[in-house]
Scaffold this active site. Structure first.
Site, PDB file in Angstrom:
ATOM      1  N   PRO A  11       0.777  -1.224   0.000  1.00 13.39           N
ATOM      2  CA  PRO A  11       0.000   0.000   0.000  1.00 13.39           C
ATOM      3  C   PRO A  11       0.819   1.290   0.000  1.00 13.39           C
ATOM      4  O   PRO A  11       1.835   1.383   0.685  1.00 13.39           O
ATOM      5  CB  PRO A  11      -0.840  -0.106   1.278  1.00 13.39           C
ATOM      6  CG  PRO A  11      -0.203  -1.168   2.086  1.00 13.39           C
ATOM      7  CD  PRO A  11       0.477  -2.101   1.135  1.00 13.39           C
ATOM      8  N   ASN A  12       0.329   2.211  -0.798  1.00 13.16           N
ATOM      9  CA  ASN A  12       0.846   3.583  -0.935  1.00 13.16           C
ATOM     10  C   ASN A  12       2.138   3.665  -1.740  1.00 13.16           C
ATOM     11  O   ASN A  12       2.600   4.770  -2.053  1.00 13.16           O
ATOM     12  CB  ASN A  12       1.023   4.249   0.440  1.00 13.16           C
ATOM     13  CG  ASN A  12      -0.299   4.412   1.155  1.00 13.16           C
ATOM     14  OD1 ASN A  12      -1.241   4.941   0.574  1.00 13.16           O
ATOM     15  ND2 ASN A  12      -0.397   3.933   2.374  1.00 13.16           N
ATOM     16  N   ARG A  19       5.511  11.727  -3.891  1.00 16.72           N
ATOM     17  CA  ARG A  19       5.312  12.390  -2.602  1.00 16.72           C
ATOM     18  C   ARG A  19       6.460  11.991  -1.665  1.00 16.72           C
ATOM     19  O   ARG A  19       7.098  10.969  -1.861  1.00 16.72           O
ATOM     20  CB  ARG A  19       3.972  11.966  -1.947  1.00 16.72           C
ATOM     21  CG  ARG A  19       2.742  12.204  -2.800  1.00 16.72           C
ATOM     22  CD  ARG A  19       2.357  13.673  -2.879  1.00 16.72           C
ATOM     23  NE  ARG A  19       2.036  14.205  -1.549  1.00 16.72           N
ATOM     24  CZ  ARG A  19       0.823  14.166  -1.007  1.00 16.72           C
ATOM     25  NH1 ARG A  19      -0.177  13.636  -1.658  1.00 16.72           N
ATOM     26  NH2 ARG A  19       0.609  14.685   0.190  1.00 16.72           N
ATOM     27  N   TYR A  24      11.419   8.716   0.816  1.00 17.56           N
ATOM     28  CA  TYR A  24      11.374   7.573  -0.103  1.00 17.56           C
ATOM     29  C   TYR A  24      12.132   7.799  -1.424  1.00 17.56           C
ATOM     30  O   TYR A  24      12.198   6.884  -2.235  1.00 17.56           O
ATOM     31  CB  TYR A  24       9.916   7.203  -0.386  1.00 17.56           C
ATOM     32  CG  TYR A  24       9.178   6.768   0.862  1.00 17.56           C
ATOM     33  CD1 TYR A  24       9.494   5.571   1.486  1.00 17.56           C
ATOM     34  CD2 TYR A  24       8.180   7.566   1.431  1.00 17.56           C
ATOM     35  CE1 TYR A  24       8.839   5.171   2.649  1.00 17.56           C
ATOM     36  CE2 TYR A  24       7.511   7.175   2.579  1.00 17.56           C
ATOM     37  CZ  TYR A  24       7.849   5.976   3.186  1.00 17.56           C
ATOM     38  OH  TYR A  24       7.209   5.579   4.330  1.00 17.56           O
ATOM     39  N   ASN A  75       8.022  -5.602  -0.748  1.00 18.26           N
ATOM     40  CA  ASN A  75       7.909  -4.501   0.206  1.00 18.26           C
ATOM     41  C   ASN A  75       6.426  -4.424   0.557  1.00 18.26           C
ATOM     42  O   ASN A  75       5.638  -3.872  -0.207  1.00 18.26           O
ATOM     43  CB  ASN A  75       8.397  -3.185  -0.403  1.00 18.26           C
ATOM     44  CG  ASN A  75       8.325  -2.048   0.607  1.00 18.26           C
ATOM     45  OD1 ASN A  75       7.691  -2.169   1.662  1.00 18.26           O
ATOM     46  ND2 ASN A  75       8.968  -0.932   0.288  1.00 18.26           N
ATOM     47  N   ALA A  78       2.897  -0.841   4.873  1.00 20.61           N
ATOM     48  CA  ALA A  78       2.424  -0.885   6.266  1.00 20.61           C
ATOM     49  C   ALA A  78       1.889  -2.267   6.655  1.00 20.61           C
ATOM     50  O   ALA A  78       1.835  -2.593   7.850  1.00 20.61           O
ATOM     51  CB  ALA A  78       1.363   0.190   6.479  1.00 20.61           C
ATOM     52  N   HIS A  81       3.749  -4.597   9.197  1.00 25.36           N
ATOM     53  CA  HIS A  81       3.640  -4.500  10.654  1.00 25.36           C
ATOM     54  C   HIS A  81       2.314  -5.029  11.193  1.00 25.36           C
ATOM     55  O   HIS A  81       2.105  -5.025  12.405  1.00 25.36           O
ATOM     56  CB  HIS A  81       3.814  -3.029  11.078  1.00 25.36           C
ATOM     57  CG  HIS A  81       4.888  -2.314  10.324  1.00 25.36           C
ATOM     58  ND1 HIS A  81       6.211  -2.694  10.383  1.00 25.36           N
ATOM     59  CD2 HIS A  81       4.850  -1.277   9.424  1.00 25.36           C
ATOM     60  CE1 HIS A  81       6.927  -1.908   9.593  1.00 25.36           C
ATOM     61  NE2 HIS A  81       6.129  -1.048   8.994  1.00 25.36           N
ATOM     62  N   GLU A  99      12.670  -9.378   1.834  1.00 31.73           N
ATOM     63  CA  GLU A  99      11.833  -8.270   2.309  1.00 31.73           C
ATOM     64  C   GLU A  99      12.640  -6.978   2.168  1.00 31.73           C
ATOM     65  O   GLU A  99      13.786  -6.914   2.634  1.00 31.73           O
ATOM     66  CB  GLU A  99      11.474  -8.528   3.780  1.00 31.73           C
ATOM     67  CG  GLU A  99      10.682  -7.409   4.440  1.00 31.73           C
ATOM     68  CD  GLU A  99      10.444  -7.696   5.932  1.00 31.73           C
ATOM     69  OE1 GLU A  99      10.780  -8.805   6.411  1.00 31.73           O
ATOM     70  OE2 GLU A  99       9.941  -6.783   6.610  1.00 31.73           O
ATOM     71  N   HIS A 101      12.643  -2.702   2.597  1.00 32.99           N
ATOM     72  CA  HIS A 101      12.056  -1.432   3.027  1.00 32.99           C
ATOM     73  C   HIS A 101      12.966  -0.305   2.565  1.00 32.99           C
ATOM     74  O   HIS A 101      14.186  -0.350   2.813  1.00 32.99           O
ATOM     75  CB  HIS A 101      11.878  -1.378   4.544  1.00 32.99           C
ATOM     76  CG  HIS A 101      10.940  -2.436   5.007  1.00 32.99           C
ATOM     77  ND1 HIS A 101       9.584  -2.350   4.779  1.00 32.99           N
ATOM     78  CD2 HIS A 101      11.158  -3.626   5.599  1.00 32.99           C
ATOM     79  CE1 HIS A 101       9.019  -3.447   5.235  1.00 32.99           C
ATOM     80  NE2 HIS A 101       9.944  -4.239   5.731  1.00 32.99           N
ATOM     81  N   ILE A 102      12.374   0.666   1.930  1.00 34.01           N
ATOM     82  CA  ILE A 102      13.151   1.783   1.382  1.00 34.01           C
ATOM     83  C   ILE A 102      13.780   2.580   2.527  1.00 34.01           C
ATOM     84  O   ILE A 102      14.961   2.931   2.480  1.00 34.01           O
ATOM     85  CB  ILE A 102      12.221   2.672   0.530  1.00 34.01           C
ATOM     86  CG1 ILE A 102      11.655   1.852  -0.641  1.00 34.01           C
ATOM     87  CG2 ILE A 102      12.968   3.903   0.021  1.00 34.01           C
ATOM     88  CD1 ILE A 102      10.457   2.504  -1.315  1.00 34.01           C
ATOM     89  N   ARG A 108      12.708   4.689  12.731  1.00 36.93           N
ATOM     90  CA  ARG A 108      11.438   5.413  12.691  1.00 36.93           C
ATOM     91  C   ARG A 108      10.572   5.041  13.911  1.00 36.93           C
ATOM     92  O   ARG A 108      11.081   4.550  14.904  1.00 36.93           O
ATOM     93  CB  ARG A 108      10.749   5.132  11.349  1.00 36.93           C
ATOM     94  CG  ARG A 108      11.606   5.569  10.148  1.00 36.93           C
ATOM     95  CD  ARG A 108      10.912   5.318   8.833  1.00 36.93           C
ATOM     96  NE  ARG A 108       9.723   6.140   8.690  1.00 36.93           N
ATOM     97  CZ  ARG A 108       8.856   6.012   7.671  1.00 36.93           C
ATOM     98  NH1 ARG A 108       9.076   5.099   6.718  1.00 36.93           N
ATOM     99  NH2 ARG A 108       7.788   6.782   7.597  1.00 36.93           N
TER     100      ARG A 108
HETATM  101  O1  CA2 Z   1      10.308   1.956   4.096  1.00 34.49           O
HETATM  102  C1  CA2 Z   1       9.484   1.284   3.494  1.00 34.49           C
HETATM  103  O2  CA2 Z   1       9.683   0.839   2.368  1.00 34.49           O
HETATM  104  C2  CA2 Z   1       8.106   1.023   4.107  1.00 34.49           C
HETATM  105  O3  CA2 Z   1       7.726  -0.319   3.788  1.00 34.49           O
HETATM  106  C3  CA2 Z   1       7.156   2.015   3.462  1.00 34.49           C
HETATM  107  C4  CA2 Z   1       5.755   1.997   4.053  1.00 34.49           C
HETATM  108  C5  CA2 Z   1       5.788   2.082   5.571  1.00 34.49           C
HETATM  109  O4  CA2 Z   1       4.489   1.926   6.100  1.00 34.49           O
HETATM  110  C6  CA2 Z   1       6.699   1.029   6.174  1.00 34.49           C
HETATM  111  O5  CA2 Z   1       6.725   1.195   7.577  1.00 34.49           O
HETATM  112  C7  CA2 Z   1       8.115   1.161   5.625  1.00 34.49           C
HETATM  113  C8  CA2 Z   1       4.943   3.179   3.526  1.00 34.49           C
HETATM  114  C9  CA2 Z   1       4.897   3.261   2.049  1.00 34.49           C
HETATM  115  C10 CA2 Z   1       4.415   4.612   1.665  1.00 34.49           C
HETATM  116  O6  CA2 Z   1       4.973   4.924   0.425  1.00 34.49           O
HETATM  117  C11 CA2 Z   1       4.959   6.219   0.036  1.00 34.49           C
HETATM  118  C12 CA2 Z   1       5.833   6.552  -0.979  1.00 34.49           C
HETATM  119  C13 CA2 Z   1       5.897   7.845  -1.409  1.00 34.49           C
HETATM  120  C14 CA2 Z   1       5.063   8.803  -0.852  1.00 34.49           C
HETATM  121  C15 CA2 Z   1       4.199   8.462   0.169  1.00 34.49           C
HETATM  122  C16 CA2 Z   1       4.129   7.162   0.604  1.00 34.49           C
END
Ligand code: CA2
Length: 145
Positions: A11-12, A19, A24, A75, A78, A81, A99, A101-102, A108
């Site tokens: 997601p996202n 964004r 990211y 990846n 969210a 978790h 796995e 994570h960016i 965090r």
């Molecule tokens: O660091 C990561 O890759 C995460 O998996 C990214 C998730 C976050 O919930 C994890 O804790 C760590 C969030 C992805 C949101 O992606 C966006 C990318 C660009 C702009 C806004 C959100």
């Protein structure tokens, strides 16, 4: 014979490069897929890349990977978790799982420090930016021999 590696983003992550570049980075998901495909090609690996904001869709892709893919690079966003269901789906998958994570989730909020997926993953990368996907793919290629 070519091997397929399934790149799954949760997601996202469709917002990548659009964004919050301070967290990211500036690359989009299409950029990530293109870079992984460029790395994969000479090694005889094909990348299938998908992103979804829906947990059930991610689970369906993991099930599909059982028949089609030698490795999953995931990846889960969210869902990392929260999702016992994604963990269960990965437990039913017999190939390699990495796995990614960016961001460095350990730097965090505390709620990002636990991952259900890590208990199944063969390797975990966090905080390498989008290069983490390519690093995971390099490891898959190396393990495939
Ligand atoms: O660091 C990561 O890759 C995460 O998996 C990214 C998730 C976050 O919930 C994890 O804790 C760590 C969030 C992805 C949101 O992606 C966006 C990318 C660009 C702009 C806004 C959100």
């Amino acid at each position: 014979m070519s091997h397929t590696v399934f790149l799954i983003n949760g997601p996202n992550l469709n917002l990548l490069g659009k964004r919050e570049p301070e967290i990211y980075g500036a690359d989009t998901l299409d950029d990530v897929t293109a870079k992984c495909s460029a790395l994969a090609g000479p090694a005889g690996v094909v990348i299938r890349s998908e992103q979804s904001n829906h947990e059930g869709q991610i689970i369906d892709w993991i099930h599909e990977a059982r028949e089609t893919s030698v490795a999953i690079i995931i990846n889960p966003g969210a869902f990392t978790h929260t999702s016992v269901a994604i963990y269960d789906a990965l437990q039913a998958y017999e190939g390699l799982v990495f796995e990614v994570h960016i961001s460095n989730v350990h730097k965090r909020e505390a709620f990002r420090h636990h991952s259900y997926v890590s208990a199944r993953a063969d390797g975990v990368l966090a905080g390498f930016g989008v290069e983490g996907y390519e690093l995971a793919l390099r490891r898959v290629i190396s393990l495939l021999g």
